[in-house]
Design an enzyme around this catalytic site. Structure first.
Site, PDB file in Angstrom:
ATOM      1  N   LEU A   1       0.858  -1.173   0.000  1.00 19.50           N
ATOM      2  CA  LEU A   1       0.000   0.000   0.000  1.00 19.50           C
ATOM      3  C   LEU A   1       0.900   1.231   0.000  1.00 19.50           C
ATOM      4  O   LEU A   1       1.958   1.231   0.647  1.00 19.50           O
ATOM      5  CB  LEU A   1      -0.906   0.021   1.240  1.00 19.50           C
ATOM      6  CG  LEU A   1      -1.945  -1.098   1.369  1.00 19.50           C
ATOM      7  CD1 LEU A   1      -2.689  -0.972   2.695  1.00 19.50           C
ATOM      8  CD2 LEU A   1      -2.927  -1.074   0.206  1.00 19.50           C
ATOM      9  N   ASP A   2       0.479   2.282  -0.695  1.00 18.56           N
ATOM     10  CA  ASP A   2       1.256   3.517  -0.704  1.00 18.56           C
ATOM     11  C   ASP A   2       1.426   4.064   0.706  1.00 18.56           C
ATOM     12  O   ASP A   2       0.611   3.790   1.593  1.00 18.56           O
ATOM     13  CB  ASP A   2       0.558   4.586  -1.557  1.00 18.56           C
ATOM     14  CG  ASP A   2       0.463   4.187  -3.020  1.00 18.56           C
ATOM     15  OD1 ASP A   2       1.172   3.258  -3.431  1.00 18.56           O
ATOM     16  OD2 ASP A   2      -0.343   4.816  -3.746  1.00 18.56           O
ATOM     17  N   HIS A   3       2.469   4.855   0.891  1.00 19.22           N
ATOM     18  CA  HIS A   3       2.765   5.467   2.191  1.00 19.22           C
ATOM     19  C   HIS A   3       1.553   6.171   2.801  1.00 19.22           C
ATOM     20  O   HIS A   3       1.236   5.967   3.989  1.00 19.22           O
ATOM     21  CB  HIS A   3       3.933   6.449   2.024  1.00 19.22           C
ATOM     22  CG  HIS A   3       4.442   7.044   3.293  1.00 19.22           C
ATOM     23  ND1 HIS A   3       3.829   8.121   3.904  1.00 19.22           N
ATOM     24  CD2 HIS A   3       5.498   6.727   4.078  1.00 19.22           C
ATOM     25  CE1 HIS A   3       4.493   8.441   5.001  1.00 19.22           C
ATOM     26  NE2 HIS A   3       5.511   7.603   5.132  1.00 19.22           N
TER      27      HIS A   3
ATOM     28  N   THR B   1      -1.617   5.614   2.163  1.00 24.21           N
ATOM     29  CA  THR B   1      -2.832   4.791   2.041  1.00 24.21           C
ATOM     30  C   THR B   1      -2.960   3.872   3.243  1.00 24.21           C
ATOM     31  O   THR B   1      -1.980   3.300   3.708  1.00 24.21           O
ATOM     32  CB  THR B   1      -2.794   3.956   0.751  1.00 24.21           C
ATOM     33  OG1 THR B   1      -2.599   4.825  -0.371  1.00 24.21           O
ATOM     34  CG2 THR B   1      -4.078   3.181   0.563  1.00 24.21           C
TER      35      THR B   1
END
Length: 303
Positions: A123-125, A127
């Site tokens: 998951l993105d930072h 998110t």
């Protein structure tokens, strides 16, 4: 041929739905004394998935996975931590908070639990949401998850809040198909963009709710915002964020692809992985869900 060449050939077969050629490629790889890994097997299963359907791809993976399960069985973790959503053989489903990278979160959780956790999906930072982590050393579940991801058999559902012109009334569905190219900026951060030289990327979406924001000081020329359920079919870096920015409907709170002034109403990126679904080792579905965090729920209540 090198392993890289075999992987490229398998990917080409998968994209053209040439499952027989992909099977021959994997056989040639074995004849060359190369043991196919989870990515190679998963890519073969993707060609089955695209040409023959989900059932054929699942049956292929199940037949191959018997060698991964041979010997020591995956342990069933029995941990207590507020981030853990569910546990199964060789698997933890955790709820990652925003403002931390997947690797940092996994390392911190592993240190607290005194175990080894392997990252199979990211998951993105900024998110939050469901994050699957394989448990233990040389876990067959790690290979099993990687293969499913490569085969496009994993289903993820994200909640996101976009601004811009309406995409239709609640219940409207759509598909974004636009290739994405990712560039490394400084070795630590990356940025993606829609580009004809990028890799194919697909995102399905459904409109859940619409909110009028006419007259709101932060909105400027934005007429409304939309709560969407987004389902990425592929897994490109920043895919959901890039695709909706490409449509002219950037996510609220997105400092990279959206408008910074939206932070006045949304204090962080409004992107949350609500649901993660995969196939368990015994062939049954494994589903984990994470509720919308309070700070994002508060944003909806103020609209």
């Amino acid at each position: 041929m090198s392993r890289v060449c075999y992987v490229s050939a398998l990917a080409s077969c998968a994209s053209s739905m040439a499952w027989e050629a992909a099977l021959a490629c994997l056989t040639a790889m074995q004849n060359a004394q190369m043991t196919p890994g989870a990515v190679e097997v998963g890519t073969l299963a993707e060609s089955f998935n695209r040409a023959l359907g989900h059932k054929a791809a699942r049956e292929l993976l199940c037949s191959v996975s018997t060698s991964w399960k041979a010997g020591k069985k995956d342990a069933v973790p029995n941990f207590t931590a507020e981030e853990i959503i569910m546990q199964g053989p060789g698997l933890l489903m955790a709820n990652k908070p925003e403002s931390t990278s997947t690797e940092e979160f996994a390392a911190a959780l592993a240190a607290r639990l005194n175990c080894r956790l392997s990252v199979t999906s990211r998951l993105d930072h900024p998110t939050s949401g469901v994050l699957p982590l394989a448990f233990g050393t040389e876990s067959s579940m790690e290979k099993w998850l990687v293969a499913q991801l490569a085969a496009r058999l994993v289903e993820k559902e994200y909640l996101c809040l976009c601004e811009g012109e309406a995409l239709g009334p609640p219940g409207t569905t759509g598909l974004v198909v636009a290739p994405i190219r990712t560039m490394e900026l400084d070795g630590h951060t990356s940025r993606s963009e829609v580009s004809p030289t990028g890799r194919i990327a697909r995102t399905e979406y459904q409109v859940l709710r619409r909110f009028s924001c006419r007259g709101a000081q932060w909105a400027e020329d934005t007429s409304e915002v939309m709560l969407l359920a987004a389902h990425p079919i592929t897994g490109r870096t920043h895919q959901i964020r890039v695709h909706f920015a490409f449509l002219g409907r950037p996510l609220l709170g997105d400092l990279t692809y959206g408008r910074r002034d939206s932070l006045s109403v949304c204090p962080r990126l409004f992107l949350h992985c609500r649901r993660f679904s995969c196939i368990g080792p015994d062939g049954t579905p494994l589903v984990a869900e994470a509720p919308l965090p309070p700070e994002l729920q508060n944003v909806l209540e103020t609209l």
